[in-house]
Design a protein around this motif. Structure first.
Motif, short mmCIF file in Angstrom:
data_model
loop_
_atom_site.label_atom_id
_atom_site.label_comp_id
_atom_site.label_asym_id
_atom_site.label_seq_id
_atom_site.Cartn_x
_atom_site.Cartn_y
_atom_site.Cartn_z
N PRO A 8 36.81 40.67 42.98
CA PRO A 8 37.09 40.14 43.87
C PRO A 8 36.90 38.91 44.44
CG PRO A 8 34.60 40.36 43.97
CD PRO A 8 35.76 41.00 42.97
N GLN A 9 37.87 38.02 44.97
CA GLN A 9 38.02 36.50 44.68
C GLN A 9 36.86 35.52 44.74
OE1 GLN A 9 40.70 35.35 47.60
NE2 GLN A 9 42.98 35.58 46.62
N SER A 10 35.81 35.93 45.72
CA SER A 10 34.51 35.46 46.01
C SER A 10 33.58 36.67 45.96
CB SER A 10 34.37 34.60 46.90
OG SER A 10 34.47 35.25 47.97
N LEU A 11 32.19 36.82 45.53
CA LEU A 11 31.14 37.46 45.62
C LEU A 11 30.04 36.92 46.22
CD1 LEU A 11 30.40 40.28 45.34
CD2 LEU A 11 30.32 39.68 43.05
N ILE A 12 29.22 37.46 46.73
CA ILE A 12 27.70 37.00 46.94
C ILE A 12 27.46 37.84 46.49
CG2 ILE A 12 25.83 35.59 48.74
CD1 ILE A 12 28.63 34.59 50.30
N ILE A 13 25.56 38.02 45.88
CA ILE A 13 24.53 38.94 45.24
C ILE A 13 23.25 38.14 45.85
CG2 ILE A 13 26.22 39.99 44.21
CD1 ILE A 13 25.16 38.67 41.73
N LEU A 14 22.64 38.65 45.34
CA LEU A 14 20.83 38.19 45.65
C LEU A 14 20.23 38.07 44.17
CD1 LEU A 14 19.55 40.18 48.79
CD2 LEU A 14 20.14 37.53 48.45
N GLU A 15 19.98 37.34 44.01
CA GLU A 15 19.13 37.38 42.49
C GLU A 15 18.35 38.60 42.18
OE1 GLU A 15 16.30 33.64 42.57
OE2 GLU A 15 16.31 33.91 40.00
N GLY A 16 19.01 39.14 40.77
CA GLY A 16 18.30 39.92 40.22
C GLY A 16 18.98 41.44 40.43
N LYS A 17 19.94 41.31 40.61
CA LYS A 17 21.29 42.45 40.92
C LYS A 17 21.83 42.20 40.45
CE LYS A 17 18.83 44.07 44.96
NZ LYS A 17 18.61 44.65 45.37
N ASN A 18 22.86 43.61 39.97
CA ASN A 18 24.07 43.30 39.17
C ASN A 18 24.89 43.36 40.17
OD1 ASN A 18 22.24 44.43 37.47
ND2 ASN A 18 22.36 46.61 37.88
N CYS A 19 26.42 42.91 39.48
CA CYS A 19 27.70 42.66 39.26
C CYS A 19 28.46 43.22 38.74
CB CYS A 19 27.76 41.66 40.82
SG CYS A 19 27.72 39.97 39.37
N THR A 20 29.33 43.78 39.51
CA THR A 20 31.17 43.72 38.17
C THR A 20 32.57 43.06 38.98
OG1 THR A 20 30.06 46.15 37.74
CG2 THR A 20 32.46 46.02 37.27
N LEU A 21 32.93 42.83 38.02
CA LEU A 21 34.11 41.95 38.46
C LEU A 21 35.22 42.69 37.71
CD1 LEU A 21 32.58 37.72 37.59
CD2 LEU A 21 32.05 39.54 39.14
N GLN A 22 36.31 42.54 38.20
CA GLN A 22 37.95 43.66 38.17
C GLN A 22 38.55 42.24 37.64
OE1 GLN A 22 37.35 46.64 37.14
NE2 GLN A 22 35.42 47.31 38.34
N CYS A 23 39.33 43.40 36.61
CA CYS A 23 40.21 42.34 35.88
C CYS A 23 41.92 43.12 35.83
CB CYS A 23 40.44 41.01 34.89
SG CYS A 23 41.89 40.66 34.01
N ASN A 24 43.48 42.75 35.88
CA ASN A 24 44.26 44.15 35.99
C ASN A 24 45.01 42.89 35.10
OD1 ASN A 24 42.85 46.74 37.01
ND2 ASN A 24 43.97 45.90 39.13
N TYR A 25 45.14 43.38 34.10
CA TYR A 25 46.52 42.45 33.45
C TYR A 25 47.51 43.07 33.20
CZ TYR A 25 45.04 44.95 28.98
OH TYR A 25 44.95 45.20 28.00
N THR A 26 48.99 42.24 33.10
CA THR A 26 50.32 42.71 33.12
C THR A 26 50.66 41.69 31.93
OG1 THR A 26 51.57 42.44 35.00
CG2 THR A 26 50.46 44.02 34.86
N VAL A 27 50.44 42.10 30.21
CA VAL A 27 50.84 40.97 29.39
C VAL A 27 51.36 41.19 27.93
CG1 VAL A 27 50.00 39.36 28.17
CG2 VAL A 27 49.16 38.74 30.39
N SER A 28 52.49 41.19 28.11
CA SER A 28 52.52 42.24 26.82
C SER A 28 53.51 41.31 26.03
CB SER A 28 53.70 42.80 27.09
OG SER A 28 54.36 44.06 26.59
N PRO A 29 53.31 40.82 24.45
CA PRO A 29 52.95 42.46 24.02
C PRO A 29 51.30 41.37 24.23
CG PRO A 29 53.79 40.12 22.38
CD PRO A 29 54.26 40.17 23.98
#
Lengths: 111, 116
Positions: A8-29
């Motif tokens: 996401p653009q921004s994310l708020i989580i509590l200390e101790g929790k896990n999180c996952t950030l995503q990235c999609n790319y179209t770069v060639s080569p």
């Protein structure tokens, strides 16, 4: 046109929790993909770097994955700490040493 | 690892004046240096690429006469913001790459410019 999109653009989580950030790319080569952590008012610091042949790379509590087929990457943060509050930027390297930057995810870890 | 420094880390200048920002590669020879600008809550935007001893290549929309870049040695590049205006206030970040860094870009810590 080379592009890198993060969510996401921004994310708020509590200390101790896990999180996952995503990235999609179209770069060639495609040469490699890095995740950077940027604290406010500081330059980006590299967390991980992966080439198309690497699926997973860890750096302490940070684990990055890369799927070169779907052109997706993720950054997983385990047991978050207050000091993890920062912007996380996904950057793909293409031809030569030119970089394509994602817009970043601003992470805030709250106590 | 490859270390890149910037000086100053922050600067305040009056509108109409010029300010110079230095970027140094401390432990490797940087054949190429890059200058980025970053506005609040936005990602880095490449301004220009400079190769040692050559004129810089500017990205579209970046005024070369306003943002003067000099890369006179393999360890030093400078960015001079001429006739600064408040809209030039931003965070300026350089990066350096060379053979020793496997041509990966290593970033400096940035310079905060405020034009009053």
């Amino acid at each position: 046109k080379n592009q890198v999109e993060q969510s996401p653009q921004s994310l708020i989580i509590l200390e101790g929790k896990n999180c996952t950030l995503q990235c999609n790319y179209t770069v060639s080569p495609f040469s490699n993909l890095r995740w950077y952590k940027q604290d406010t008012g500081r330059g980006p610091v590299s967390l991980t770097i992966m080439t198309f042949s690497e699926n997973t790379k860890s750096n302490g509590r940070y684990t990055a994955t890369l799927d070169a087929d779907t052109k997706q990457s993720s950054l997983h943060i385990t047991a978050s700490q207050l000091s993890d509050s920062a912007s996380y930027i996904c950057v793909a390297r293409g031809a030569g040493n030119m970089l394509t930057f994602g817009g970043g995810t601003r992470l805030m870890v709250k106590p | 690892g490859a270390v890149v420094s910037q000086h100053p880390s922050w600067v305040i200048c009056k509108s109409g004046t010029s300010v110079k920002i230095e970027c140094r590669s401390l432990d490797f020879q940087a054949t190429t240096m890059f200058w980025y600008r970053q506005f609040p809550k936005q990602s880095l935007m490449l301004m220009a690429t400079s190769n040692e001893g050559s004129k810089a290549t500017y990205e579209q929309g970046v005024e070369k006469d306003k943002f003067l870049i000099n890369h006179a040695s393999l360890t030093l590049s400078t960015l001079t913001v001429t006739s600064a205006h408040p809209e030039d206030s931003s965070f300026y970040i350089c990066s350096a790459s060379g053979e020793r860094s496997s041509y990966e870009q290593y970033f400096g810590p940035g310079t905060r410019l405020t034009v009053t």
